[in-house]
Design a protein around this motif. Structure first.
Motif, mmCIF file in Angstrom:
data_model
loop_
_atom_site.group_PDB
_atom_site.id
_atom_site.type_symbol
_atom_site.label_atom_id
_atom_site.label_comp_id
_atom_site.label_asym_id
_atom_site.label_seq_id
_atom_site.Cartn_x
_atom_site.Cartn_y
_atom_site.Cartn_z
ATOM 1 N N ASP A 144 -7.576 -10.729 -1.014
ATOM 2 C CA ASP A 144 -6.166 -10.428 -1.258
ATOM 3 C C ASP A 144 -6.013 -9.209 -2.163
ATOM 4 O OD1 ASP A 144 -5.259 -12.484 0.324
ATOM 5 O OD2 ASP A 144 -5.121 -13.919 -1.324
ATOM 6 N N GLY A 145 -6.842 -9.138 -3.207
ATOM 7 C CA GLY A 145 -6.766 -8.007 -4.123
ATOM 8 C C GLY A 145 -7.127 -6.702 -3.448
ATOM 9 N N GLU A 146 -8.181 -6.712 -2.623
ATOM 10 C CA GLU A 146 -8.583 -5.510 -1.893
ATOM 11 C C GLU A 146 -7.498 -5.088 -0.909
ATOM 12 O OE1 GLU A 146 -13.445 -6.164 -1.832
ATOM 13 O OE2 GLU A 146 -12.178 -7.072 -0.281
ATOM 14 N N ARG A 147 -6.895 -6.077 -0.263
ATOM 15 C CA ARG A 147 -5.850 -5.769 0.719
ATOM 16 C C ARG A 147 -4.645 -5.104 0.046
ATOM 17 N NH1 ARG A 147 -5.619 -10.288 2.439
ATOM 18 N NH2 ARG A 147 -7.007 -10.153 4.237
ATOM 19 N N GLN A 148 -4.280 -5.583 -1.142
ATOM 20 C CA GLN A 148 -3.152 -4.976 -1.840
ATOM 21 C C GLN A 148 -3.446 -3.528 -2.212
ATOM 22 O OE1 GLN A 148 -0.424 -6.194 -1.241
ATOM 23 N NE2 GLN A 148 0.401 -7.104 -3.088
ATOM 24 N N LYS A 149 -4.681 -3.259 -2.635
ATOM 25 C CA LYS A 149 -5.058 -1.879 -2.947
ATOM 26 C C LYS A 149 -4.952 -0.999 -1.705
ATOM 27 C CE LYS A 149 -8.358 -2.942 -6.647
ATOM 28 N NZ LYS A 149 -9.777 -2.821 -7.053
ATOM 29 N N VAL A 150 -5.373 -1.536 -0.560
ATOM 30 C CA VAL A 150 -5.316 -0.768 0.686
ATOM 31 C C VAL A 150 -3.855 -0.477 1.053
ATOM 32 C CG1 VAL A 150 -5.756 -0.881 3.171
ATOM 33 C CG2 VAL A 150 -7.530 -1.584 1.549
ATOM 34 N N MET A 151 -2.964 -1.458 0.867
ATOM 35 C CA MET A 151 -1.565 -1.236 1.202
ATOM 36 C C MET A 151 -0.926 -0.207 0.262
ATOM 37 S SD MET A 151 -1.315 -2.927 3.874
ATOM 38 C CE MET A 151 0.432 -2.638 4.173
ATOM 39 N N VAL A 152 -1.351 -0.198 -0.990
ATOM 40 C CA VAL A 152 -0.872 0.832 -1.922
ATOM 41 C C VAL A 152 -1.371 2.202 -1.470
ATOM 42 C CG1 VAL A 152 -1.032 1.706 -4.284
ATOM 43 C CG2 VAL A 152 -0.641 -0.735 -3.888
ATOM 44 N N ALA A 153 -2.642 2.261 -1.047
ATOM 45 C CA ALA A 153 -3.195 3.525 -0.549
ATOM 46 C C ALA A 153 -2.442 3.993 0.695
ATOM 47 C CB ALA A 153 -4.682 3.365 -0.243
ATOM 48 N N LYS A 154 -2.082 3.072 1.571
ATOM 49 C CA LYS A 154 -1.303 3.431 2.765
ATOM 50 C C LYS A 154 0.032 4.057 2.369
ATOM 51 C CE LYS A 154 0.852 1.282 6.834
ATOM 52 N NZ LYS A 154 2.262 1.357 6.387
ATOM 53 N N ALA A 155 0.684 3.471 1.352
ATOM 54 C CA ALA A 155 1.949 4.027 0.870
ATOM 55 C C ALA A 155 1.741 5.404 0.247
ATOM 56 C CB ALA A 155 2.588 3.073 -0.133
ATOM 57 N N LEU A 156 0.622 5.584 -0.448
ATOM 58 C CA LEU A 156 0.330 6.892 -1.042
ATOM 59 C C LEU A 156 0.062 7.937 0.038
ATOM 60 C CD1 LEU A 156 -1.953 5.912 -4.053
ATOM 61 C CD2 LEU A 156 0.335 6.882 -4.173
ATOM 62 N N ALA A 157 -0.635 7.539 1.089
ATOM 63 C CA ALA A 157 -0.903 8.479 2.191
ATOM 64 C C ALA A 157 0.383 8.928 2.853
ATOM 65 C CB ALA A 157 -1.832 7.822 3.220
ATOM 66 N N GLN A 158 1.416 8.124 2.747
ATOM 67 C CA GLN A 158 2.710 8.462 3.314
ATOM 68 C C GLN A 158 3.358 9.621 2.556
ATOM 69 O OE1 GLN A 158 4.880 4.860 4.044
ATOM 70 N NE2 GLN A 158 6.803 5.917 4.499
ATOM 71 N N GLU A 159 2.850 9.869 1.346
ATOM 72 C CA GLU A 159 3.288 10.993 0.505
ATOM 73 C C GLU A 159 4.798 10.998 0.284
ATOM 74 O OE1 GLU A 159 1.408 14.463 2.397
ATOM 75 O OE2 GLU A 159 -0.010 14.450 0.725
ATOM 76 N N THR A 160 5.301 9.852 -0.144
ATOM 77 C CA THR A 160 6.717 9.728 -0.473
ATOM 78 C C THR A 160 6.886 9.800 -1.987
ATOM 79 O OG1 THR A 160 6.525 7.312 -0.591
ATOM 80 C CG2 THR A 160 7.150 8.275 1.528
ATOM 81 N N PRO A 161 8.002 10.314 -2.469
ATOM 82 C CA PRO A 161 8.228 10.358 -3.913
ATOM 83 C C PRO A 161 8.578 9.005 -4.507
ATOM 84 C CG PRO A 161 10.117 11.271 -2.753
ATOM 85 C CD PRO A 161 9.060 11.027 -1.718
ATOM 86 N N VAL A 162 8.930 8.033 -3.636
ATOM 87 C CA VAL A 162 9.313 6.695 -4.098
ATOM 88 C C VAL A 162 8.445 5.654 -3.399
ATOM 89 C CG1 VAL A 162 11.175 5.002 -4.313
ATOM 90 C CG2 VAL A 162 11.700 7.454 -4.420
ATOM 91 N N ILE A 163 7.945 4.682 -4.169
ATOM 92 C CA ILE A 163 7.232 3.543 -3.588
ATOM 93 C C ILE A 163 7.910 2.267 -4.076
ATOM 94 C CG2 ILE A 163 5.052 2.290 -3.405
ATOM 95 C CD1 ILE A 163 3.566 4.868 -3.807
ATOM 96 N N LEU A 164 8.325 1.424 -3.139
ATOM 97 C CA LEU A 164 8.971 0.151 -3.441
ATOM 98 C C LEU A 164 8.033 -0.976 -3.050
ATOM 99 C CD1 LEU A 164 12.471 0.976 -1.871
ATOM 100 C CD2 LEU A 164 11.755 1.315 -4.244
ATOM 101 N N LEU A 165 7.828 -1.934 -3.945
ATOM 102 C CA LEU A 165 6.889 -3.031 -3.690
ATOM 103 C C LEU A 165 7.556 -4.368 -3.993
ATOM 104 C CD1 LEU A 165 5.233 -0.665 -5.623
ATOM 105 C CD2 LEU A 165 3.354 -1.793 -4.420
ATOM 106 N N ASP A 166 7.413 -5.302 -3.072
ATOM 107 C CA ASP A 166 7.967 -6.649 -3.237
ATOM 108 C C ASP A 166 6.842 -7.611 -3.610
ATOM 109 O OD1 ASP A 166 9.643 -8.811 -3.263
ATOM 110 O OD2 ASP A 166 9.777 -9.013 -1.084
ATOM 111 N N GLU A 167 6.839 -8.061 -4.853
ATOM 112 C CA GLU A 167 5.843 -9.014 -5.361
ATOM 113 C C GLU A 167 4.406 -8.566 -5.056
ATOM 114 O OE1 GLU A 167 6.202 -11.629 -7.188
ATOM 115 O OE2 GLU A 167 8.344 -12.030 -7.124
ATOM 116 N N PRO A 168 3.979 -7.401 -5.494
ATOM 117 C CA PRO A 168 2.631 -6.918 -5.151
ATOM 118 C C PRO A 168 1.503 -7.736 -5.769
ATOM 119 C CG PRO A 168 3.613 -5.507 -6.818
ATOM 120 C CD PRO A 168 4.695 -6.451 -6.362
ATOM 121 N N THR A 169 1.797 -8.553 -6.791
ATOM 122 C CA THR A 169 0.740 -9.342 -7.425
ATOM 123 C C THR A 169 0.768 -10.808 -7.004
ATOM 124 O OG1 THR A 169 2.153 -9.721 -9.378
ATOM 125 C CG2 THR A 169 0.662 -7.826 -9.436
ATOM 126 N N ALA A 170 1.636 -11.151 -6.066
ATOM 127 C CA ALA A 170 1.685 -12.543 -5.601
ATOM 128 C C ALA A 170 0.355 -12.936 -4.965
ATOM 129 C CB ALA A 170 2.815 -12.706 -4.590
#
Length: 331
Positions: A144-170
């Protein structure tokens, strides 16, 4: 980066709109980690979905870089907002690198072919999150922890100035929660992004967030740094209606409020004194220096002296021993 002007959020039903929260006037800033806190059912996920354009607002306005949210085309909005949801991605037979590459879809066109600039964006995202060792793994083999890091990386690759996360530590264990929150805080600085997330991890949010949004059904929305919200009493009133929870202004965190039926005197400071006070409070005993009591604990560097009524002081070397002796004296 994002400005909310008299925003109302909720749902449209056949009986009319159901407002969850209204009169929201606040900003989300670049270079900051902002945490949205609130009890279950207060509207945290509704607000995240509304900001992400997954759900229509009921009233007011959402401005992103000075332009109304609804005025953006979907493709343009995808270049402004990166969204990480709580749900686990159902992507069989996909590698980590391929999943992160999907973050480039706003730029790659219909066929999704990654060009050199897209590959470089993926590499930068992987490097920022520090998951180089995971890129060839299949997504369904990740923790689960590795998957969350990957999803954050996916959002970073999107190169958006804003990142919104819903319960990222659940659903993460505590070390993974800390790692993800520290990662997001670091990324807000290093990449100068506006990172906004909802969470139930109060203590972590109060320790790591630059700005906190406290959403309450009765009080509305309170916004500020954790320190300012502590000093003005907002945090203390956050769970005022809940039994067994209180805000400790000395430490700046919430703690269990155990009812104390006895009081004893405690002399001394440092880790020993703090742990003794904590253990005694858990057992319904308040310990403080100003308490007039015949039971007294004097704390040294490696042990302490316990004086019980009618007895001579005795050396105690563990907190467990001290608590048992004090409890016995009250029985």
């Amino acid at each position: 980066m994002i400005h909310l002007e008299n925003l109302s959020i909720g749902y449209r039903t056949k009986h009319g709109p159901k407002v969850v929260a209204s009169a929201l006037n606040v900003d989300i800033r670049s270079g900051e980690l902002t945490c949205l806190l609130g009890t279950n059912g207060v509207g945290k996920s509704t607000l995240l979905r509304t900001l992400s354009a997954f759900q229509p607002k009921l009233g007011g306005h959402i401005y992103i870089i000075g332009k109304k949210l609804e005025e953006y085309a979907d493709r343009d909005l995808a270049r402004l907002l990166g969204v990480v949801l709580t749900e686990r991605p159902d992507v069989p037979n996909l590698s980590v690198k391929e999943l992160i590459g999907l973050g480039r879809s706003p730029y790659t066109g219909f066929w999704g072919t990654l060009h050199q600039e897209d590959e470089e964006a993926v590499r930068r995202a992987v490097s920022l999150v520090g998951i180089e060792s995971l890129t060839e793994r299949m997504v369904d083999t990740l923790s689960d922890g590795e998957r969350q890091k990957v999803m954050v990386a996916k959002a970073l690759a999107q190169e958006t100035p804003v990142i919104l996360l819903d319960e990222p530590t659940a659903f993460l264990d505590f070390p993974s929660k800390v790692e993800i929150m520290q990662l997001l805080r670091r990324l807000s600085r290093e990449a100068d992004k506006a990172i906004f997330l909802s969470t139930h991890d109060l203590d972590l949010a109060l320790q790591l967030a630059d700005r906190v949004w406290l959403l309450d059904k009765e009080r509305g929305l309170a916004v500020g740094t954790p320190e300012d919200l502590a000093l003005d009493g907002t945090l203390a009133g956050f769970f005022a209606r809940s039994k067994g929870i209180c805000f400790d202004p000395g430490t700046g965190v919430f703690r269990v409020d155990n009812e104390c039926v006895h009081r004893i005197r405690l002399v001394g400071t440092g880790p020993w004194a703090q742990m003794i006070k904590k253990a005694l409070r858990r057992n319904g005993i308040e310990a403080a220096g100003e308490v007039p009591s015949d039971t007294c604990v004097e704390v040294g560097e490696e042990n302490c002296f316990l004086t019980l009524p009618g007895q001579s002081p005795r050396v105690v070397t563990t907190v467990d021993e001290l608590v048992r002796l004090v409890l016995t004296s009250f029985s």
